[in-house]
Scaffold this motif. Structure first.
Motif, PDB file in Angstrom:
ATOM      1  N   VAL A   1      13.217 -58.496 -26.674  1.00 39.59           N
ATOM      2  CA  VAL A   1      14.582 -57.992 -26.532  1.00 39.59           C
ATOM      3  C   VAL A   1      14.757 -57.431 -25.123  1.00 39.59           C
ATOM      4  N   GLU A   2      15.645 -58.080 -24.370  1.00 37.98           N
ATOM      5  CA  GLU A   2      15.922 -57.631 -23.003  1.00 37.98           C
ATOM      6  C   GLU A   2      17.020 -56.579 -22.983  1.00 37.98           C
ATOM      7  N   SER A   3      16.973 -55.742 -21.975  1.00 36.77           N
ATOM      8  CA  SER A   3      18.025 -54.751 -21.767  1.00 36.77           C
ATOM      9  C   SER A   3      18.069 -54.398 -20.290  1.00 36.77           C
ATOM     10  N   GLY A   4      19.131 -53.701 -19.895  1.00 39.67           N
ATOM     11  CA  GLY A   4      19.222 -53.220 -18.531  1.00 39.67           C
ATOM     12  C   GLY A   4      20.147 -54.005 -17.631  1.00 39.67           C
ATOM     13  N   GLY A   5      20.679 -55.112 -18.135  1.00 34.55           N
ATOM     14  CA  GLY A   5      21.609 -55.876 -17.325  1.00 34.55           C
ATOM     15  C   GLY A   5      22.948 -55.165 -17.194  1.00 34.55           C
ATOM     16  N   GLY A   6      23.815 -55.726 -16.363  1.00 29.62           N
ATOM     17  CA  GLY A   6      25.126 -55.143 -16.187  1.00 29.62           C
ATOM     18  C   GLY A   6      25.765 -55.604 -14.905  1.00 29.62           C
ATOM     19  N   LEU A   7      26.805 -54.896 -14.516  1.00 25.05           N
ATOM     20  CA  LEU A   7      27.546 -55.195 -13.287  1.00 25.05           C
ATOM     21  C   LEU A   7      27.082 -54.248 -12.194  1.00 25.05           C
ATOM     22  N   VAL A   8      26.753 -54.800 -11.053  1.00 29.18           N
ATOM     23  CA  VAL A   8      26.280 -53.992  -9.936  1.00 29.18           C
ATOM     24  C   VAL A   8      26.866 -54.556  -8.651  1.00 29.18           C
ATOM     25  N   GLN A   9      27.086 -53.695  -7.694  1.00 31.07           N
ATOM     26  CA  GLN A   9      27.590 -54.149  -6.409  1.00 31.07           C
ATOM     27  C   GLN A   9      26.461 -54.752  -5.580  1.00 31.07           C
ATOM     28  N   ALA A  10      26.833 -55.613  -4.678  1.00 31.28           N
ATOM     29  CA  ALA A  10      25.860 -56.222  -3.764  1.00 31.28           C
ATOM     30  C   ALA A  10      25.099 -55.119  -3.028  1.00 31.28           C
ATOM     31  N   ARG A  11      23.815 -55.373  -2.841  1.00 33.36           N
ATOM     32  CA  ARG A  11      22.863 -54.446  -2.205  1.00 33.36           C
ATOM     33  C   ARG A  11      22.411 -53.347  -3.160  1.00 33.36           C
TER      34      ARG A  11
ATOM     35  N   ARG B   1      17.018 -52.374 -13.007  1.00 32.43           N
ATOM     36  CA  ARG B   1      15.720 -52.611 -13.610  1.00 32.43           C
ATOM     37  C   ARG B   1      15.945 -53.147 -15.017  1.00 32.43           C
ATOM     38  N   LEU B   2      15.470 -54.349 -15.225  1.00 31.34           N
ATOM     39  CA  LEU B   2      15.526 -54.959 -16.545  1.00 31.34           C
ATOM     40  C   LEU B   2      14.268 -54.594 -17.327  1.00 31.34           C
ATOM     41  N   SER B   3      14.444 -54.458 -18.621  1.00 28.85           N
ATOM     42  CA  SER B   3      13.323 -54.195 -19.514  1.00 28.85           C
ATOM     43  C   SER B   3      13.290 -55.269 -20.592  1.00 28.85           C
ATOM     44  N   CYS B   4      12.105 -55.529 -21.080  1.00 24.79           N
ATOM     45  CA  CYS B   4      11.938 -56.475 -22.185  1.00 24.79           C
ATOM     46  C   CYS B   4      10.912 -55.878 -23.130  1.00 24.79           C
TER      47      CYS B   4
ATOM     48  N   ASN C   1       4.460 -51.856 -24.770  1.00 18.19           N
ATOM     49  CA  ASN C   1       4.773 -53.260 -25.094  1.00 18.19           C
ATOM     50  C   ASN C   1       6.042 -53.717 -24.372  1.00 18.19           C
ATOM     51  N   THR C   2       6.131 -53.386 -23.108  1.00 19.21           N
ATOM     52  CA  THR C   2       7.347 -53.656 -22.351  1.00 19.21           C
ATOM     53  C   THR C   2       7.007 -54.234 -20.984  1.00 19.21           C
ATOM     54  N   VAL C   3       7.803 -55.206 -20.582  1.00 16.85           N
ATOM     55  CA  VAL C   3       7.705 -55.768 -19.242  1.00 16.85           C
ATOM     56  C   VAL C   3       9.014 -55.462 -18.518  1.00 16.85           C
ATOM     57  N   TYR C   4       8.908 -55.253 -17.222  1.00 18.38           N
ATOM     58  CA  TYR C   4      10.059 -54.850 -16.429  1.00 18.38           C
ATOM     59  C   TYR C   4      10.293 -55.828 -15.281  1.00 18.38           C
ATOM     60  N   LEU C   5      11.524 -55.855 -14.822  1.00 15.79           N
ATOM     61  CA  LEU C   5      11.853 -56.581 -13.599  1.00 15.79           C
ATOM     62  C   LEU C   5      12.729 -55.654 -12.761  1.00 15.79           C
ATOM     63  N   ARG C   6      12.165 -55.166 -11.692  1.00 11.12           N
ATOM     64  CA  ARG C   6      12.911 -54.341 -10.774  1.00 11.12           C
ATOM     65  C   ARG C   6      13.558 -55.258  -9.749  1.00 11.12           C
ATOM     66  N   MET C   7      14.878 -55.133  -9.576  1.00  9.01           N
ATOM     67  CA  MET C   7      15.609 -56.001  -8.670  1.00  9.01           C
ATOM     68  C   MET C   7      16.324 -55.142  -7.640  1.00  9.01           C
TER      69      MET C   7
ATOM     70  N   GLY D   1      18.279 -62.886 -23.654  1.00  7.59           N
ATOM     71  CA  GLY D   1      18.837 -62.791 -22.320  1.00  7.59           C
ATOM     72  C   GLY D   1      19.725 -61.582 -22.124  1.00  7.59           C
ATOM     73  N   THR D   2      19.838 -61.178 -20.876  1.00  7.07           N
ATOM     74  CA  THR D   2      20.730 -60.091 -20.506  1.00  7.07           C
ATOM     75  C   THR D   2      21.481 -60.495 -19.232  1.00  7.07           C
ATOM     76  N   GLN D   3      22.772 -60.252 -19.240  1.00  4.81           N
ATOM     77  CA  GLN D   3      23.617 -60.699 -18.129  1.00  4.81           C
ATOM     78  C   GLN D   3      23.519 -59.732 -16.963  1.00  4.81           C
ATOM     79  N   VAL D   4      23.321 -60.297 -15.791  1.00  4.89           N
ATOM     80  CA  VAL D   4      23.375 -59.526 -14.548  1.00  4.89           C
ATOM     81  C   VAL D   4      24.478 -60.126 -13.681  1.00  4.89           C
ATOM     82  N   THR D   5      25.415 -59.297 -13.299  1.00  2.95           N
ATOM     83  CA  THR D   5      26.512 -59.747 -12.458  1.00  2.95           C
ATOM     84  C   THR D   5      26.550 -58.890 -11.199  1.00  2.95           C
ATOM     85  N   VAL D   6      26.489 -59.556 -10.054  1.00  2.00           N
ATOM     86  CA  VAL D   6      26.489 -58.854  -8.776  1.00  2.00           C
ATOM     87  C   VAL D   6      27.805 -59.152  -8.071  1.00  2.00           C
ATOM     88  N   SER D   7      28.573 -58.130  -7.813  1.00  2.00           N
ATOM     89  CA  SER D   7      29.875 -58.300  -7.162  1.00  2.00           C
ATOM     90  C   SER D   7      29.732 -58.129  -5.649  1.00  2.00           C
TER      91      SER D   7
END
Length: 123
Positions: free
Chosen positions: A5-15, A19-22, A77-83, A116-122
């Motif tokens: 189960v992924e979490s942490g996505g959302g809308l973020v501004q450029a730059r 951090r996504l979690s699974c 029991n979690t994997v992360y993706l720092r972006m 999946g979790t949606q990431v939108t970069v404006s």
């Protein structure tokens, strides 16, 4: 079966950063290498990053090297993706996946997938 189960996505501004979690459940987490993939609208799903069961080795796709960091906490029991330094072209649905055994980069080599979790970069 492994449930992811992924979490942490959302809308973020450029730059900006996210951090996504699974969170994984169902089987022994340390039996699996973990990976992150993404799929942008109209494009195929692509490899982003992967990590061994111990976290001792990681692999990252060339376009995001130095920008994204994969890590895991086997106690949780979690994997992360720092972006970091996100760009509009990073907009996609991000998926985590589990592969039995060694680290892998191919989509077909993964056994279990999250929703999946949606990431939108404006701009």
């Amino acid at each position: 079966q492994v449930q992811l189960v992924e979490s942490g996505g959302g809308l973020v501004q450029a730059r900006g950063s996210l951090r996504l979690s699974c969170a994984a459940s169902g089987r022994t987490f340390t039996d699996y290498a973990m990976g992150w993939f993404r799929q942008a609208p109209g494009k195929e799903r692509e490899f982003v990053a992967a990590i061994t069961w111990s976290g001792g080795r990681t692999d990252c796709a060339h376009p995001v090297k130095g920008q994204f960091t994969i890590s895991r906490d086997n106690n949780k029991n979690t994997v992360y993706l720092r972006m970091d330094s996100l760009k509009p072209e990073d907009t996609a649905v991000y998926y985590c996946a589990a592969a039995a055994g060694r680290i892998r980069v191919g989509i077909g080599e993964y056994d279990y997938w999250g929703q999946g979790t949606q990431v939108t970069v404006s701009r």
